[in-house]
Design an enzyme around this catalytic site. Structure first.
Site, PDB file in Angstrom:
ATOM      1  N   ASN A  66      47.567  43.962  38.774  1.00 22.43           N
ATOM      2  CA  ASN A  66      47.644  42.932  37.739  1.00 22.43           C
ATOM      3  C   ASN A  66      48.880  43.054  36.852  1.00 22.43           C
ATOM      4  O   ASN A  66      49.182  42.150  36.085  1.00 22.43           O
ATOM      5  CB  ASN A  66      46.390  42.949  36.862  1.00 22.43           C
ATOM      6  CG  ASN A  66      45.159  42.550  37.642  1.00 22.43           C
ATOM      7  OD1 ASN A  66      45.228  42.161  38.802  1.00 22.43           O
ATOM      8  ND2 ASN A  66      44.019  42.637  36.997  1.00 22.43           N
ATOM      9  N   ASP A  91      48.500  40.483  50.008  1.00 22.45           N
ATOM     10  CA  ASP A  91      47.267  40.006  50.626  1.00 22.45           C
ATOM     11  C   ASP A  91      46.989  38.571  50.203  1.00 22.45           C
ATOM     12  O   ASP A  91      47.390  38.139  49.132  1.00 22.45           O
ATOM     13  CB  ASP A  91      46.095  40.903  50.235  1.00 22.45           C
ATOM     14  CG  ASP A  91      45.871  40.929  48.724  1.00 22.45           C
ATOM     15  OD1 ASP A  91      46.784  41.362  47.991  1.00 22.45           O
ATOM     16  OD2 ASP A  91      44.795  40.488  48.271  1.00 22.45           O
ATOM     17  N   ASN A 112      46.517  37.698  41.182  1.00 19.00           N
ATOM     18  CA  ASN A 112      46.942  38.252  39.892  1.00 19.00           C
ATOM     19  C   ASN A 112      48.275  38.987  39.946  1.00 19.00           C
ATOM     20  O   ASN A 112      49.041  38.966  38.979  1.00 19.00           O
ATOM     21  CB  ASN A 112      45.859  39.160  39.315  1.00 19.00           C
ATOM     22  CG  ASN A 112      44.638  38.386  38.881  1.00 19.00           C
ATOM     23  OD1 ASN A 112      44.709  37.204  38.567  1.00 19.00           O
ATOM     24  ND2 ASN A 112      43.489  39.052  38.882  1.00 19.00           N
TER      25      ASN A 112
END
Length: 194
Positions: A66, A91, A112
């Site tokens: 993040n 991913d 994120n």
């Protein structure tokens, strides 16, 4: 100069998780060159090499997913590179396992790590190599899913897609984003192996 960043989370507990497939791709590239990632003064591990006829930096951010933008922003500033020199491998829940897709200038798509990079750079004008991990089965949440390891029956497919993704990243360095989008994005099919 080009920069290839593989996204993931640092630490042994995350090594085999779906979220770390970006790490696996840059590790495969590094291994093919007999290189070794080293910690730098920045918040990442990196190796500088010559790939595809150009000086290339392979990067694994040591921030958690993040906060990926913190490390990526530092790397681009340190090496005085524009976002256009950047390829981020990560991913993607919206692609089936074994499928890859290149994009440039697209939104975060709810990822994120990508959102953090867009925020840190102030632009989304960079290239991405999206690596499919599929969606969780009914009843499973996306957070638990991306932080879970691949199932035993998926490991052969993971090994294959990591290898093809590393080859595709090399193609990006040699031929550019438009050429790899033309080759690998046709209907988001499984990546060609020839």
């Amino acid at each position: 100069m080009k920069i290839i960043v593989g996204l993931g989370n640092p630490g042994e507990e995350y090594e085999a998780t779906r979220h770390n497939i970006g790490f696996l791709v840059v590790e495969r590239l590094c291994g093919a060159l007999n290189g070794r990632f080293k910690k730098s003064r920045l918040r990442e591990e990196a190796v500088i090499t010559d790939l595809g006829g150009a000086k290339t930096i392979l990067v694994k951010p040591l921030t958690f997913m993040n906060l990926s933008g913190q490390a990526v922003g530092e790397v681009l500033r340190y090496y005085r590179c524009d976002p256009e020199a950047l390829l981020v491998a990560h991913d993607d829940l919206d692609l089936d396992l074994g499928r890859i897709k290149f994009s440039r200038g697209s939104s975060s798509g709810g990822h994120n790590g990508i959102a953090s990079i867009i925020d840190a750079l102030g632009t989304r004008e960079f290239c991405r190599l999206r690596i499919g991990i599929g969606r969780p089965k009914a009843g499973g949440g996306p957070v638990d899913y991306v932080l879970s390891p691949f199932a035993r029956g998926e490991r052969k497919e993971v090994e294959k897609v990591v290898g093809v993704s590393a080859e595709a990243a090399m193609d990006f360095l040699k031929k550019g984003i438009q050429a790899v989008m033309n080759r690998y994005n046709k209907g988001s099919r499984r990546a060609p192996t020839e």
